[in-house]
Motif scaffolding. Sequence first.
Motif, PDB file in Angstrom:
ATOM      1  N   PHE A  28       0.806  -1.214   0.000  1.00  0.00           N
ATOM      2  CA  PHE A  28       0.000   0.000   0.000  1.00  0.00           C
ATOM      3  C   PHE A  28       0.842   1.268   0.000  1.00  0.00           C
ATOM      4  O   PHE A  28       0.386   2.326  -0.438  1.00  0.00           O
ATOM      5  N   GLU A  29       2.045   1.168   0.500  1.00  0.00           N
ATOM      6  CA  GLU A  29       2.934   2.338   0.449  1.00  0.00           C
ATOM      7  C   GLU A  29       3.232   2.704  -1.002  1.00  0.00           C
ATOM      8  O   GLU A  29       3.203   3.872  -1.389  1.00  0.00           O
ATOM      9  N   ALA A  30       3.509   1.694  -1.823  1.00  0.00           N
ATOM     10  CA  ALA A  30       3.750   1.943  -3.247  1.00  0.00           C
ATOM     11  C   ALA A  30       2.487   2.466  -3.925  1.00  0.00           C
ATOM     12  O   ALA A  30       2.548   3.326  -4.812  1.00  0.00           O
ATOM     13  N   VAL A  31       1.323   1.949  -3.509  1.00  0.00           N
ATOM     14  CA  VAL A  31       0.061   2.418  -4.082  1.00  0.00           C
ATOM     15  C   VAL A  31      -0.143   3.901  -3.778  1.00  0.00           C
ATOM     16  O   VAL A  31      -0.536   4.685  -4.650  1.00  0.00           O
ATOM     17  N   ALA A  32       0.137   4.302  -2.528  1.00  0.00           N
ATOM     18  CA  ALA A  32      -0.032   5.708  -2.151  1.00  0.00           C
ATOM     19  C   ALA A  32       0.882   6.614  -2.960  1.00  0.00           C
ATOM     20  O   ALA A  32       0.467   7.680  -3.441  1.00  0.00           O
ATOM     21  N   VAL A  33       2.125   6.191  -3.132  1.00  0.00           N
ATOM     22  CA  VAL A  33       3.066   6.981  -3.934  1.00  0.00           C
ATOM     23  C   VAL A  33       2.584   7.077  -5.379  1.00  0.00           C
ATOM     24  O   VAL A  33       2.649   8.143  -6.012  1.00  0.00           O
ATOM     25  N   THR A  34       2.064   5.960  -5.897  1.00  0.00           N
ATOM     26  CA  THR A  34       1.570   5.940  -7.276  1.00  0.00           C
ATOM     27  C   THR A  34       0.407   6.911  -7.459  1.00  0.00           C
ATOM     28  O   THR A  34       0.344   7.633  -8.454  1.00  0.00           O
ATOM     29  N   VAL A  35      -0.521   6.929  -6.506  1.00  0.00           N
ATOM     30  CA  VAL A  35      -1.663   7.849  -6.599  1.00  0.00           C
ATOM     31  C   VAL A  35      -1.174   9.294  -6.655  1.00  0.00           C
ATOM     32  O   VAL A  35      -1.620  10.097  -7.485  1.00  0.00           O
TER      33      VAL A  35
END
Length: 958
Positions: free
Chosen positions: A774-781
């Motif tokens: 989810f950390e990568a998802v947040a950065v992606t958003v």
Amino acid sequence: MSAEAADREAATSSRPCTPPQTSWFEFLLEEALLETHLKKPCPDPPPVQLIVQFLEQASKPSVNEQNQVQPPPDNKRNRILKLLALKVAAHLKWDLDVLEKSLSVPVLNMLLNELLCISKVPPGTKHVDVDLSSLPPNTAMAILLYNRWAIRTIVQSSFPVKQVKPGPPQLNAMNQIQQEKELTENILKVLKEQAADSILVLEAALKLNKDLYVHTIRTLDLLAMEPGMVNGETESSTAGLKISTEEMQCQIGSSSLHCTIDEKRLAGYCQACGVLTSSSNSTSQQSTPYSQIHCCMRCGNYQELVKIFLEDNITLRLPVQFRQSVMRELFQKAQQGNDVLDEICFRICTCNTVCDVMQGRAIGIQFNQLFLKPNKEKIDFLLEVCSRSINLEHASESLKRKMAAFLKNMCLSLEDLQLVFMISSHELFITLLKDDERKLLIDQMRKRSPRVNLCTKPVTSFYDIPASASVNIGQLEHQLILSVDPWRIRQILIELHGMTSERQFWTISSKWEVPNVYGSVILGIKDNLTRDLVYILMAKGLHCSAIKDFVHAKQLFAACLELVTEFSPKLRQVMLNEMLLLDIYTHEAGAGASGERPPPDLISRVRGYLEMRVPDIPLRQVVAEECVAFMLNWRENEYLTMQVPLLLVQTNPYVKLGQLLAATCKELPGPKESRRTAKDLWEVVVQICSVSNQHKRGSDGRVSLIKQRESTLGIMYRYVSMKYLIKSEPLVLTTILSLFVKLHNVREDIVNDIAAEHISIWPSTIPNLQSVDFEAVAVTVKELVSYALTINSNNHFWLIIQADIYFATNQYSAALHYYLQAGAVCSDFFNKMVPPDVYTDQVIKRMIKCCSLLNCHTQVAILCQFLREIDYKTAFKALQEQNSHDAMDSYYDYIWDVTILEYLTYLHHKRGETDKRQIAIKAIGQTELNASNPEEVLQLAAQRRKKKFLQAMAKLYF
């Protein structure tokens, strides 16, 4: 014992013992040891080495009981190690000249981030959004020091660095160097993205009118104490080393002991800036040769320019680098089709060459090129320059010998005896050469055999270009680095390989890089010249493509393609692939930017690449990514969803993702039963963002924990979903944004959801939440929204997403900025009503919370009226707050709800605030707010106040 042995033992015993080097852990055991060590004349290890050791130990990962590698723990030991590193830097007075010279970019980045942390700069805070004047002096100084280093590092990284000659290959050392290089590149990428903000921070610092303080060992010790033991010293405005306002403006961030100025360099900067700005004092502009030359170049007064260079051959005020830079600029203008400059280039080059001769430097390659076809006019000017550049009455014997040798070599290099006679009969030649020297020269010329001028052969092919005369290797390497002409590159390499066979000329510039997947094939070419030529042509072509110099990139790739076609089918296909990618870039930057569709031939080539099944061809991932993005951008959905071969979808992950994206966009908004493709796309992206923990034993025997993507699509999603995909088709970007926002919202610990379009088409649950990164998802958003707003900054749905992100990360002022911007762009700056699907109750409530946390309580009360059902409880509670940071009673004209105005009247009467009570009474007495008015009148009154309030808020937060 023999006498010799006894002497050796005596000598050994009398030799002074070298004290052992202090180990890093000893400083942990004895608190006072560090200051004692640093006060030594020559401490061993030196201070900068201690910084590296302390931070290296503090950042070492740990291994748990299951032999899984964990991030460095935040324990007392590591905190002390970081503090020790900061103390050493404080001992060095935070001198960036010293720190940058000895510390790598990753180490210095870690050190300064620790300084920001200990100086109480909240992590994740944008420095440009911080008011420096309101911060404690030490905190402001830490921010300035970090941003000053950031700009210096960006500038330093732009300078070319000559590659160190590699020694014997060592696998571990090479891996470590590669890792540090990648880490440095990632840091530089972030610094460059934040460069504009860093400049604004430093510019804001110049407006400060108060002294600042930088941390010393003493203040760092106080910060490390337990709460309650500091007695307020670190909070004092006089804690630390004082930095006066003048010093800060001079060299933002250095201490008084290190506020050193290189006056010559500063004078050079002033001169360089001066010639770029107009001045009312024309005399000052002409006071130096630099200014005169700049004016000549700008005005096209090239005859005056030659005159200045001729005069400088006597005064020698201009540095050789500056003279060469002027000549390069003239050459570039001449190559662009300005035929008038050909003669000027020769004259300037001749002045520089004679200057080089007198200074004992080697003759440049440009002079040899320009003298390939000598004539009477060129010889006349050369002799004029030589005569005016030397004062025979005062010249030293050494200088006379240098000039004589130059003229003698010129005679030997000329074929036309008439031109030789012009030189040998000149007064300067007769004066400098003795009679016997002139006779010997004439004999040499009579005996020499006729030579063929190789350059008279017509050039018909890339391979037919002859090599010119040999010159200094260093100059040729310099020309090789600068040239983007493929034929000239080959010519230089032929000359270099004729001089030495030991060098690998593809290594002379650290900026020449080819992808690893190609490097192994190219470096496997046995012929040294061919290997160098292929590598350099490809590296330069890729560089030109990266800087959008597509014309030179195409020339370099075409030459490389012609070269490899004759001996390597594998490299031939590689070059065809790269030329396809180049053509895609060229179209996107040119006709594609204005919406013009690509030619059918280009679309056909893209399809051909995607369907290509040639074995053993090295492939770059970015080519496949760009091809799929190209098809999506130009709405080739029919091909992606219907015509693409099934085998291609099954074997090419990029095509599979492109097909799912195209199908999902095609079905929007569609009924629920048509959302199967959306579910398939969701599952693929969830798989991409999932990680699995695997154990792998490294070469050093330690077990490391690897986060590995479950699918090769993981590499794809970084590029296609964020940067390459959407240049002309915003629907795809909206779809991807919606998907990642939904994925971000499904995590269990999420507090504030983010809103997005079409969010209902995605599944609401994930079977294995723990597997999703989810950390990568947040950065992606975050990156997706930032990129989307560069495509269309007026998309109100994207602006709401950006606002929600800031809201979720507690950046309330920035959140309000984007909430207001979203309303402004869809209402003609609030002159029309903001659509209810933009300012939903959720958005209004978040705006209310932002204002509340910013202590703007009157704004809170007014926004409570915007809800479908007015929130009187929140409004009354906000109005009870007496410490409000907004305009308070100046906002009363924006209130249209009579109940809130009546409460304000009561509240001010209770507090004895007569003036404010009168303002509230005046507001409530307006006839358009009379409850007896028709509903249309009341709605119009409310709408008018909404418009004025939102416009006032926009002026405040924009």
